[in-house]
Design a protein around this motif. Structure first.
Motif, short mmCIF file in Angstrom:
data_model
loop_
_atom_site.label_atom_id
_atom_site.label_comp_id
_atom_site.label_asym_id
_atom_site.label_seq_id
_atom_site.Cartn_x
_atom_site.Cartn_y
_atom_site.Cartn_z
N LYS A 155 0.89 -1.20 -0.08
CA LYS A 155 -0.10 -0.03 0.09
C LYS A 155 0.87 1.11 0.10
CE LYS A 155 -3.36 -2.47 2.81
NZ LYS A 155 -3.95 -2.26 4.45
N PRO A 156 0.38 2.14 -0.58
CA PRO A 156 1.28 3.54 -0.52
C PRO A 156 1.62 3.93 1.13
CG PRO A 156 -0.71 3.91 -1.69
CD PRO A 156 -0.85 2.52 -1.08
N GLU A 157 1.03 3.47 1.98
CA GLU A 157 1.28 3.81 3.43
C GLU A 157 2.69 3.03 3.64
OE1 GLU A 157 -1.68 3.34 2.31
OE2 GLU A 157 -3.10 2.28 3.90
N ASP A 158 2.83 2.01 3.06
CA ASP A 158 4.01 1.22 3.44
C ASP A 158 5.31 1.82 3.04
OD1 ASP A 158 2.18 -1.80 2.30
OD2 ASP A 158 2.70 -1.10 4.38
N THR A 159 5.20 2.97 2.22
CA THR A 159 6.52 3.63 1.78
C THR A 159 7.22 4.13 2.82
OG1 THR A 159 5.28 4.48 -0.44
CG2 THR A 159 7.18 5.83 0.48
N ALA A 160 8.39 3.66 2.73
CA ALA A 160 9.26 4.19 4.00
C ALA A 160 10.81 3.68 3.54
CB ALA A 160 8.86 3.48 5.17
N THR B 194 16.96 0.40 3.17
CA THR B 194 16.70 0.43 1.87
C THR B 194 15.19 1.22 1.52
OG1 THR B 194 16.55 -0.98 -0.01
CG2 THR B 194 15.53 -1.98 1.91
N GLN B 195 14.98 1.78 0.47
CA GLN B 195 14.05 2.59 0.43
C GLN B 195 12.98 1.77 -0.40
OE1 GLN B 195 13.14 6.01 0.93
NE2 GLN B 195 11.25 5.41 0.29
N VAL B 196 11.84 1.93 0.14
CA VAL B 196 10.53 0.94 -0.59
C VAL B 196 9.69 2.27 -0.90
CG1 VAL B 196 8.63 -0.50 -0.04
CG2 VAL B 196 10.91 -1.07 0.51
N THR B 197 9.06 2.31 -2.17
CA THR B 197 8.05 3.57 -2.50
C THR B 197 7.04 2.60 -3.08
OG1 THR B 197 9.94 5.09 -2.65
CG2 THR B 197 7.78 5.46 -3.72
N VAL B 198 5.93 2.98 -2.77
CA VAL B 198 4.52 2.25 -3.19
C VAL B 198 3.83 3.35 -3.82
CG1 VAL B 198 2.58 0.68 -2.86
CG2 VAL B 198 4.81 0.46 -1.52
N SER B 199 3.56 3.24 -5.15
CA SER B 199 2.67 4.49 -5.80
C SER B 199 1.42 3.96 -5.70
CB SER B 199 3.45 4.65 -7.26
OG SER B 199 3.25 3.69 -8.01
#
Length: 125
Positions: free
Chosen positions: A89-94, A119-124
């Motif tokens: 989900k987008p809120e998993d971005t961190a 490590t960067q995780v970005t969920v669009s």
């Protein structure tokens, strides 16, 4: 020296999956519980998941339960920690951090002795 190195982050669309890995070396990591934490911009570092030294017990934050799976491989000289992340989900971005050797509460980032660089995780959306 003690070293934790994360890999596997990236950009993914909502609903997708990523698998994070952490290679731990230089310490007796087979004897340590290990965990994953994450930190979004402007927020405190938060607990994601943790696993006991043998892999027999796992712990998850409510926000990721049933979507994320933590596992570890103690068989090789370098202990490997994984985090399989599904239904992102987008809120998993961190930025996601690997940690080892909690001295107290396994869900409290302040209790961990060793950390990776993240490590960067970005969920669009």
């Amino acid at each position: 020296q003690v070293q934790l190195v994360e890999s596997g982050g990236g950009l993914v669309q909502a609903g997708g999956s990523l698998r994070l890995s952490c290679a731990a070396s230089g310490g007796t990591f087979r004897s340590y519980a290990m965990g994953w934490f994450r930190q979004a911009p402007g927020k405190e570092r938060e607990f994601v998941a943790a696993i006991g030294w043998s892999g027999g017990r796992t712990y998850y934050a409510d926000s990721v339960k049933d979507r994320f799976t933590i596992s570890r491989d103690n068989a090789k000289n370098t202990v490997s920690l994984q985090l399989q992340m599904n239904s992102l989900k987008p809120e998993d971005t961190a930025v996601y951090y690997c940690a080892a050797d909690p001295r107290g509460d396994i869900t409290n980032y302040a209790d961990y002795a060793h950390w990776g660089q993240g490590t960067q995780v970005t969920v669009s959306s």
